[in-house]
Design an enzyme around this catalytic site. Structure first.
Site, mmCIF file in Angstrom:
data_model
loop_
_atom_site.group_PDB
_atom_site.id
_atom_site.type_symbol
_atom_site.label_atom_id
_atom_site.label_comp_id
_atom_site.label_asym_id
_atom_site.label_seq_id
_atom_site.Cartn_x
_atom_site.Cartn_y
_atom_site.Cartn_z
ATOM 1 N N HIS A 17 77.782 -19.048 -58.922
ATOM 2 C CA HIS A 17 76.631 -18.405 -59.189
ATOM 3 C C HIS A 17 77.165 -16.928 -59.494
ATOM 4 O O HIS A 17 77.024 -16.208 -60.410
ATOM 5 C CB HIS A 17 75.417 -18.103 -58.228
ATOM 6 C CG HIS A 17 74.729 -19.266 -57.982
ATOM 7 N ND1 HIS A 17 74.319 -19.920 -56.898
ATOM 8 C CD2 HIS A 17 73.950 -19.956 -58.712
ATOM 9 C CE1 HIS A 17 73.420 -20.981 -57.011
ATOM 10 N NE2 HIS A 17 73.249 -21.033 -58.367
ATOM 11 N N LYS A 41 62.012 -28.364 -55.022
ATOM 12 C CA LYS A 41 62.413 -29.056 -53.766
ATOM 13 C C LYS A 41 62.041 -28.128 -52.696
ATOM 14 O O LYS A 41 62.342 -26.662 -52.935
ATOM 15 C CB LYS A 41 63.893 -29.050 -53.770
ATOM 16 C CG LYS A 41 64.487 -30.083 -54.920
ATOM 17 C CD LYS A 41 65.709 -29.811 -55.454
ATOM 18 C CE LYS A 41 66.035 -28.792 -56.410
ATOM 19 N NZ LYS A 41 67.117 -28.208 -57.035
ATOM 20 N N ARG A 90 78.161 -25.918 -65.895
ATOM 21 C CA ARG A 90 79.273 -26.648 -65.196
ATOM 22 C C ARG A 90 79.957 -27.732 -65.895
ATOM 23 O O ARG A 90 80.912 -27.903 -66.351
ATOM 24 C CB ARG A 90 78.939 -26.820 -63.719
ATOM 25 C CG ARG A 90 78.425 -25.667 -63.094
ATOM 26 C CD ARG A 90 77.678 -26.230 -61.801
ATOM 27 N NE ARG A 90 76.427 -26.948 -61.990
ATOM 28 C CZ ARG A 90 75.674 -27.563 -61.154
ATOM 29 N NH1 ARG A 90 75.958 -27.125 -59.764
ATOM 30 N NH2 ARG A 90 74.625 -28.033 -61.577
ATOM 31 N N SER A 128 74.717 -26.160 -54.811
ATOM 32 C CA SER A 128 73.908 -25.369 -53.715
ATOM 33 C C SER A 128 73.751 -26.730 -52.778
ATOM 34 O O SER A 128 73.935 -26.700 -51.624
ATOM 35 C CB SER A 128 72.855 -24.880 -53.896
ATOM 36 O OG SER A 128 72.977 -23.600 -54.491
HETATM 37 O O1 PNS Z 1 68.617 -22.956 -59.760
HETATM 38 P P1 PNS Z 1 67.703 -24.057 -60.393
HETATM 39 O O2 PNS Z 1 67.137 -24.681 -59.356
HETATM 40 O O3 PNS Z 1 68.594 -24.663 -61.206
HETATM 41 O O4 PNS Z 1 66.875 -22.942 -61.555
HETATM 42 C C1 PNS Z 1 65.711 -23.763 -62.104
HETATM 43 C C2 PNS Z 1 64.798 -22.651 -62.452
HETATM 44 C C3 PNS Z 1 64.323 -21.583 -61.702
HETATM 45 C C4 PNS Z 1 65.334 -21.772 -63.574
HETATM 46 C C5 PNS Z 1 63.735 -23.334 -63.314
HETATM 47 O O5 PNS Z 1 63.098 -24.406 -62.310
HETATM 48 C C6 PNS Z 1 62.445 -22.477 -63.715
HETATM 49 O O6 PNS Z 1 62.658 -21.578 -64.409
HETATM 50 N N1 PNS Z 1 61.304 -22.398 -63.071
HETATM 51 C C7 PNS Z 1 60.158 -21.575 -63.382
HETATM 52 C C8 PNS Z 1 59.016 -22.444 -63.821
HETATM 53 C C9 PNS Z 1 59.133 -22.476 -65.369
HETATM 54 O O7 PNS Z 1 59.062 -21.455 -65.814
HETATM 55 N N2 PNS Z 1 59.208 -23.943 -65.743
HETATM 56 C C10 PNS Z 1 59.259 -24.185 -67.190
HETATM 57 C C11 PNS Z 1 60.690 -24.479 -67.661
HETATM 58 S S1 PNS Z 1 60.631 -25.771 -68.680
#
Ligand code: PNS
Length: 167
Positions: A17, A41, A90, A128
Site C-alpha cells: 500500500h 469481510k 499487483r 493483507s
Molecule cells: O482494500 P480493498 O478491500 O480491496 O478495497 C475495496 C474498496 C474499499 C475500494 C471497495 O470495496 C469500495 O469502494 N467499497 C465502497 C462501496 C462502493 O463504492 N461499492 C461500489 C463499487 S462497485
C-alpha cells in the site's frame, strides 16, 4: 491542484500500500487515503486501529491525508473533491475485480477517473489477508509491513515476539 483518493480496507496497511501511496505523486498533488469503515469481510482491526496504523505509516508525507468513509466510494470522492481514484494492481488476478469496480464507479459518477498504479515487484504477491495468515501461523512478516503494524498484528493475534520463540 489535483486531488486523488486511495480507497481500501487497509486491514492492515502493508508496504505494498505504501508503495502505491508513494507512486500516487505521479498522478496527484494531494492524496486522501479513504479507509472503508465497514469492509465486506469482518475486519481484524477496528476502524480506529486502522486509522492509527495508516496515520503512523504516512507521518511526514505532506501530500497525504487520512480519512474514513462509509457507503459508496464515489460519494466520498465527490465529498473530498477528488476526481481521481487510485488503485494498485499487483497481478492479472486483480484485474477482473478492479475492472468491474472502475466501470461501476464510472457509471455512478462519470467525473471519477480510476487510475491504476502497478506495484513494485517485491509487493506483487503481498496482501493483507496473506499477512494475517502468516502471523496467525507463527511466520515472520518483517519487511512486508511497517514495524508498528507487525507489533499490532502480534498483539492482536496473541503471538509471542520472534525473540522469545524456541524455533
Ligand atoms: O482494500 P480493498 O478491500 O480491496 O478495497 C475495496 C474498496 C474499499 C475500494 C471497495 O470495496 C469500495 O469502494 N467499497 C465502497 C462501496 C462502493 O463504492 N461499492 C461500489 C463499487 S462497485
Amino acid at each position: 491542484m489535483r486531488t486523488a483518493v486511495y480507497p481500501g480496507s487497509f486491514d492492515p496497511i502493508t508496504l505494498g500500500h505504501l508503495d502505491i501511496i508513494h507512486r500516487s505523486r505521479a498522478v496527484a498533488d494531494r492524496l486522501i487515503i479513504g479507509i472503508l469503515a465497514n469492509p465486506r469481510k469482518d475486519p481484524t482491526f477496528s476502524l480506529e486501529e486502522r486509522v492509527q496504523q495508516v496515520r503512523k505509516s504516512v507521518a511526514g508525507m505532506k501530500h497525504v491525508r487520512v480519512q474514513t468513509f462509509d457507503g459508496l466510494l464515489v460519494n466520498f470522492a465527490k465529498h473530498v473533491s477528488a476526481d481521481v481514484i487510485v488503485r494498485g494492481l499487483r497481478a492479472m488476478s486483480d484485474f477482473e475485480f478492479e475492472f468491474q469496480m472502475s466501470l461501476m464507479n464510472r457509471r455512478l459518477r462519470p467525473e471519477s477517473e480510476t487510475v491504476f498504479l502497478i506495484s513494485a515487484e517485491p509487493w506483487t504477491y503481498l496482501s493483507s489477508s496473506a499477512i494475517k495468515e502468516i502471523v496467525r501461523f507463527g511466520g515472520s512478516v518483517r519487511g512486508l509491513v511497517p514495524p508498528h503494524v507487525e507489533e499490532d498484528l502480534r498483539r492482536k493475534l496473541r503471538l509471542v515476539p520472534d525473540s522469545l520463540r524456541s524455533i
